[in-house]
Design a protein around this motif. Sequence first.
Motif, PDB file in Angstrom:
ATOM      1  N   ILE A   1       5.014   0.396  -2.242  1.00 41.15           N
ATOM      2  CA  ILE A   1       3.873   0.611  -3.134  1.00 41.15           C
ATOM      3  C   ILE A   1       2.842  -0.449  -2.769  1.00 41.15           C
ATOM      4  N   CYS A   2       1.688  -0.006  -2.277  1.00 39.49           N
ATOM      5  CA  CYS A   2       0.682  -0.912  -1.734  1.00 39.49           C
ATOM      6  C   CYS A   2      -0.597  -0.879  -2.567  1.00 39.49           C
ATOM      7  N   SER A   3      -1.491  -1.806  -2.256  1.00 37.17           N
ATOM      8  CA  SER A   3      -2.832  -1.835  -2.871  1.00 37.17           C
ATOM      9  C   SER A   3      -2.759  -1.780  -4.395  1.00 37.17           C
ATOM     10  N   ASN A   4      -1.846  -2.580  -4.958  1.00 33.28           N
ATOM     11  CA  ASN A   4      -1.682  -2.677  -6.419  1.00 33.28           C
ATOM     12  C   ASN A   4      -1.360  -1.339  -7.076  1.00 33.28           C
ATOM     13  N   GLY A   5      -0.638  -0.483  -6.358  1.00 32.78           N
ATOM     14  CA  GLY A   5      -0.215   0.788  -6.933  1.00 32.78           C
ATOM     15  C   GLY A   5      -1.065   1.969  -6.535  1.00 32.78           C
TER      16      GLY A   5
ATOM     17  N   ALA B   1      21.377  -0.523  -3.570  1.00 36.21           N
ATOM     18  CA  ALA B   1      20.022  -0.674  -4.104  1.00 36.21           C
ATOM     19  C   ALA B   1      18.985  -0.222  -3.076  1.00 36.21           C
ATOM     20  N   GLU B   2      17.906   0.354  -3.575  1.00 39.67           N
ATOM     21  CA  GLU B   2      16.742   0.641  -2.739  1.00 39.67           C
ATOM     22  C   GLU B   2      15.779  -0.531  -2.881  1.00 39.67           C
ATOM     23  N   ILE B   3      15.307  -1.054  -1.765  1.00 39.25           N
ATOM     24  CA  ILE B   3      14.337  -2.145  -1.779  1.00 39.25           C
ATOM     25  C   ILE B   3      12.947  -1.546  -1.721  1.00 39.25           C
ATOM     26  N   VAL B   4      12.115  -1.862  -2.710  1.00 34.32           N
ATOM     27  CA  VAL B   4      10.755  -1.334  -2.769  1.00 34.32           C
ATOM     28  C   VAL B   4       9.779  -2.506  -2.820  1.00 34.32           C
TER      29      VAL B   4
ATOM     30  N   VAL C   1       6.355  -3.974  -3.650  1.00 31.23           N
ATOM     31  CA  VAL C   1       5.301  -3.614  -4.617  1.00 31.23           C
ATOM     32  C   VAL C   1       4.238  -4.695  -4.486  1.00 31.23           C
ATOM     33  N   THR C   2       3.171  -4.391  -3.768  1.00 30.26           N
ATOM     34  CA  THR C   2       2.290  -5.441  -3.271  1.00 30.26           C
ATOM     35  C   THR C   2       0.811  -5.088  -3.398  1.00 30.26           C
ATOM     36  N   ALA C   3      -0.023  -6.103  -3.401  1.00 29.09           N
ATOM     37  CA  ALA C   3      -1.473  -5.897  -3.327  1.00 29.09           C
ATOM     38  C   ALA C   3      -1.914  -5.590  -1.912  1.00 29.09           C
ATOM     39  N   ARG C   4      -1.068  -5.874  -0.943  1.00 27.91           N
ATOM     40  CA  ARG C   4      -1.429  -5.647   0.451  1.00 27.91           C
ATOM     41  C   ARG C   4      -1.649  -4.165   0.736  1.00 27.91           C
ATOM     42  N   ALA C   5      -2.540  -3.897   1.684  1.00 26.42           N
ATOM     43  CA  ALA C   5      -2.697  -2.554   2.213  1.00 26.42           C
ATOM     44  C   ALA C   5      -1.525  -2.236   3.137  1.00 26.42           C
ATOM     45  N   PRO C   6      -1.299  -0.962   3.453  1.00 26.98           N
ATOM     46  CA  PRO C   6      -0.167  -0.614   4.323  1.00 26.98           C
ATOM     47  C   PRO C   6      -0.133  -1.384   5.627  1.00 26.98           C
ATOM     48  N   ARG C   7      -1.304  -1.665   6.219  1.00 30.72           N
ATOM     49  CA  ARG C   7      -1.316  -2.355   7.515  1.00 30.72           C
ATOM     50  C   ARG C   7      -0.675  -3.739   7.435  1.00 30.72           C
ATOM     51  N   GLY C   8      -0.625  -4.323   6.235  1.00 27.81           N
ATOM     52  CA  GLY C   8      -0.069  -5.657   6.077  1.00 27.81           C
ATOM     53  C   GLY C   8       1.381  -5.674   5.658  1.00 27.81           C
ATOM     54  N   VAL C   9       2.027  -4.497   5.650  1.00 32.50           N
ATOM     55  CA  VAL C   9       3.375  -4.394   5.097  1.00 32.50           C
ATOM     56  C   VAL C   9       4.421  -4.060   6.155  1.00 32.50           C
TER      57      VAL C   9
END
Length: 267
Positions: A66-70, A39-42, A44-52
């Motif tokens: 997938i950041c910032s709600n898409g 499996a690929e783990i993705v 999918v978050t509201a966070r910006a890249p800096r928070g991931v």
Amino acid sequence: MSSFPRIVATDLDGTLLSDAGTVTPRTRQALQAARAAGAEIVFVTARAPRGVRDIARQAGVSGTAICSNGAVVYDLATDEITRQYPLDPRTARQVAEALALALPGVGLAVETGRNILVEAAYTRRIEHDLAFYREVESVFDEDRPIVKLLALSPAHTADEMYAAVAASIGDLAEVTYSGMEGLLEISAAGVTKAVTLGRLCAERGVEAGDVVAFGDMPNDLAVLLYAGAGYAMANAHPMVLSAAGHRTLSNDEDGVAVVLENLLAAR
């Protein structure tokens, strides 16, 4: 779904992360086992890249987030934003006018992908993000991408804010929220976590039926409905609990890990 999902799509806050904001050893182990099973783990978050990126290190996850709600597709390995879907500035101004009419005194901020522009009335500050904040008179005076428009009204709940503005904004933009009371998150029309995840799946030749997804808030719901198996956390928003097809334990009970362990055992 095939013998094991090809993509595990998971929200972070309130879902994969404990209430302490960490990836537990059990969750890390389950993610690693899922990767070993193909499996690929993705994220999918509201966070910006800096928070991931730090969370990815904790979890032992690499690849695409997938950041910032898409609105942002982010390469965890290279620290590069590979795609952005920003709000048109003219549309963002229209949305801001609708917000001001519905919620007098609302404070605005803009996520640019890397940084955050904040007006004086936007009083929310996250300590570990302070280096990325830039105080501005108006978020619309800056020639920066509007990846996500943020609206803060401490006098209201997010549910109340959404009810007040959803009709007036209509199809101008996507309006959602992800846990912080008094905060709405606004993206370009057609830009959601689910839409961007769908694009990523299409690029990989993965059907929705081969996706398992996890989430807890209204901005996760479309992802849970898109996936072949969408799991609401036990601590999820009532709207999510009522609409999702499956449930698991809470984020503090390693709910994501429990499902992955069961899927692995059932292969």
